[in-house]
Design a protein around this motif. Structure first.
Motif, short mmCIF file in Angstrom:
data_model
loop_
_atom_site.label_atom_id
_atom_site.label_comp_id
_atom_site.label_asym_id
_atom_site.label_seq_id
_atom_site.Cartn_x
_atom_site.Cartn_y
_atom_site.Cartn_z
N THR A 1 2.39 1.66 -3.39
CA THR A 1 1.46 2.60 -4.25
C THR A 1 1.39 3.91 -4.23
O THR A 1 1.21 4.53 -5.22
CB THR A 1 0.25 1.65 -4.31
N TRP A 2 1.43 4.34 -3.02
CA TRP A 2 1.35 5.81 -2.58
C TRP A 2 2.59 6.58 -3.20
O TRP A 2 2.70 7.57 -3.95
CB TRP A 2 1.01 5.88 -1.20
N THR B 1 0.81 -1.25 -0.01
CA THR B 1 0.03 -0.10 0.11
C THR B 1 0.78 1.34 -0.04
O THR B 1 0.59 2.31 -0.83
CB THR B 1 -0.96 -0.15 1.25
N ILE B 2 1.99 1.32 0.81
CA ILE B 2 2.87 2.43 0.93
C ILE B 2 3.68 2.44 -0.55
O ILE B 2 3.70 3.69 -1.17
CB ILE B 2 3.88 2.43 1.96
N GLN C 1 3.61 6.55 -7.16
CA GLN C 1 2.42 7.22 -8.26
C GLN C 1 3.52 8.43 -8.96
O GLN C 1 4.07 9.13 -8.19
CB GLN C 1 1.46 7.93 -7.64
#
Length: 265
Positions: free
Chosen positions: A108-109, A105-106, A112
């Motif tokens: 993907t942030w 999840t980290i 970007q």
């Protein structure tokens, strides 16, 4: 009720009326008061029997619930984690899935605009897979093993609950006598519950080892006050000792003065 022509003589002639109108049949029907069928109930909770709970009863209920929560918390510390290798492996796998989900999840942030779109979708898919896998593992395997262990230890749990209730009464009696005891530790020792590990801070140090500023300041103020009291007591003792020495010197000089006095000769 019907009424005749208002211009009739019986309504226009002043003084005593000569007659009265006849009442209708509708006036003979029984009448009911307005809103007599409406019932307004109190919003406060009521006990069985229709009586509202008094403040004393509410306090007793609150205290009883707190005692039950206290016992259940200690029993959970002892029996919530089955001491089996299979359960430990399942918990380790659960933690690994959660960590993978958090890292993805980290990623993907942070990625970007830096990583290609397929890589971002892959990380997002891995994050969802880790979260779903952890939930499935928890609701199926881990929970089943925990429930089986609790069912297996139901007899021991009932026995420990009785011991804890007795220990609660002993703790209440000790507190009533004014004795200072660590209640949770006293209850945990009654059924041999292992102590909780020391909670660590951000940099790996135990929280108990990190000094509290307020407590440290209070301790320094207390030490300074004790040092001041000791200094004043020492000063008073020195003053008293000097006075005693001076008094002893004056008493020792008095006989010599009497001997040298010519009037006595």
């Amino acid at each position: 009720m019907t009424q005749r022509n208002p211009m009739n003589e019986r309504y226009t002639v002043e003084g005593k009326r000569k007659g009265t109108t006849r009442k209708s049949a509708a006036s003979a029907k029984p009448t009911t008061k307005a809103a007599s069928s409406v019932r307004i109930e109190s919003t406060s909770k009521k006990k069985k029997g229709g009586k509202a709970a008094t403040p004393k009863q509410k306090a007793e209920e609150k205290q009883t619930k707190a005692r039950v929560r206290e016992i259940e918390g200690i029993l959970e510390r002892k029996y919530y984690t089955p001491p089996t290798n299979e359960f430990k492996q399942a918990r380790r796998a659960w933690w690994c899935l959660l960590i993978v989900a958090i890292i993805c999840t980290i990623g993907t942030w942070v990625g970007q605009g830096k990583l290609p779109t397929p890589a971002l979708y892959s990380l997002l898919f891995a994050a969802y897979a880790g979260i779903i896998g952890a939930l499935v593992l928890d609701f199926t395997k881990i929970r089943k093993m925990r429930n089986a262990y609790l069912q297996q230890m139901s007899g021991a749990i009932a026995k420990d609950r009785r011991i804890l209730e007795k220990a609660q009464k002993e703790a209440d009696a000790a507190e009533a006598r004014g004795e200072k005891i660590e209640r949770s530790q006293f209850l945990a020792q009654s059924i041999a519950v292992p102590e909780l590990p020391k909670r660590k801070g951000l940099f790996g140090k135990n929280r108990e080892d990190v000094p509290d500023k307020d407590a440290q300041q209070a301790q320094e103020a207390k030490e300074a006050e004790e040092a001041k009291r000791a200094e004043s007591a020492k000063r008073a003792e020195d003053t008293k000792q000097a006075k005693d020495t001076k008094h002893a010197a004056s008493t020792s000089e008095t006989p010599d003065d009497n001997k040298n006095d010519p009037a006595d000769k």
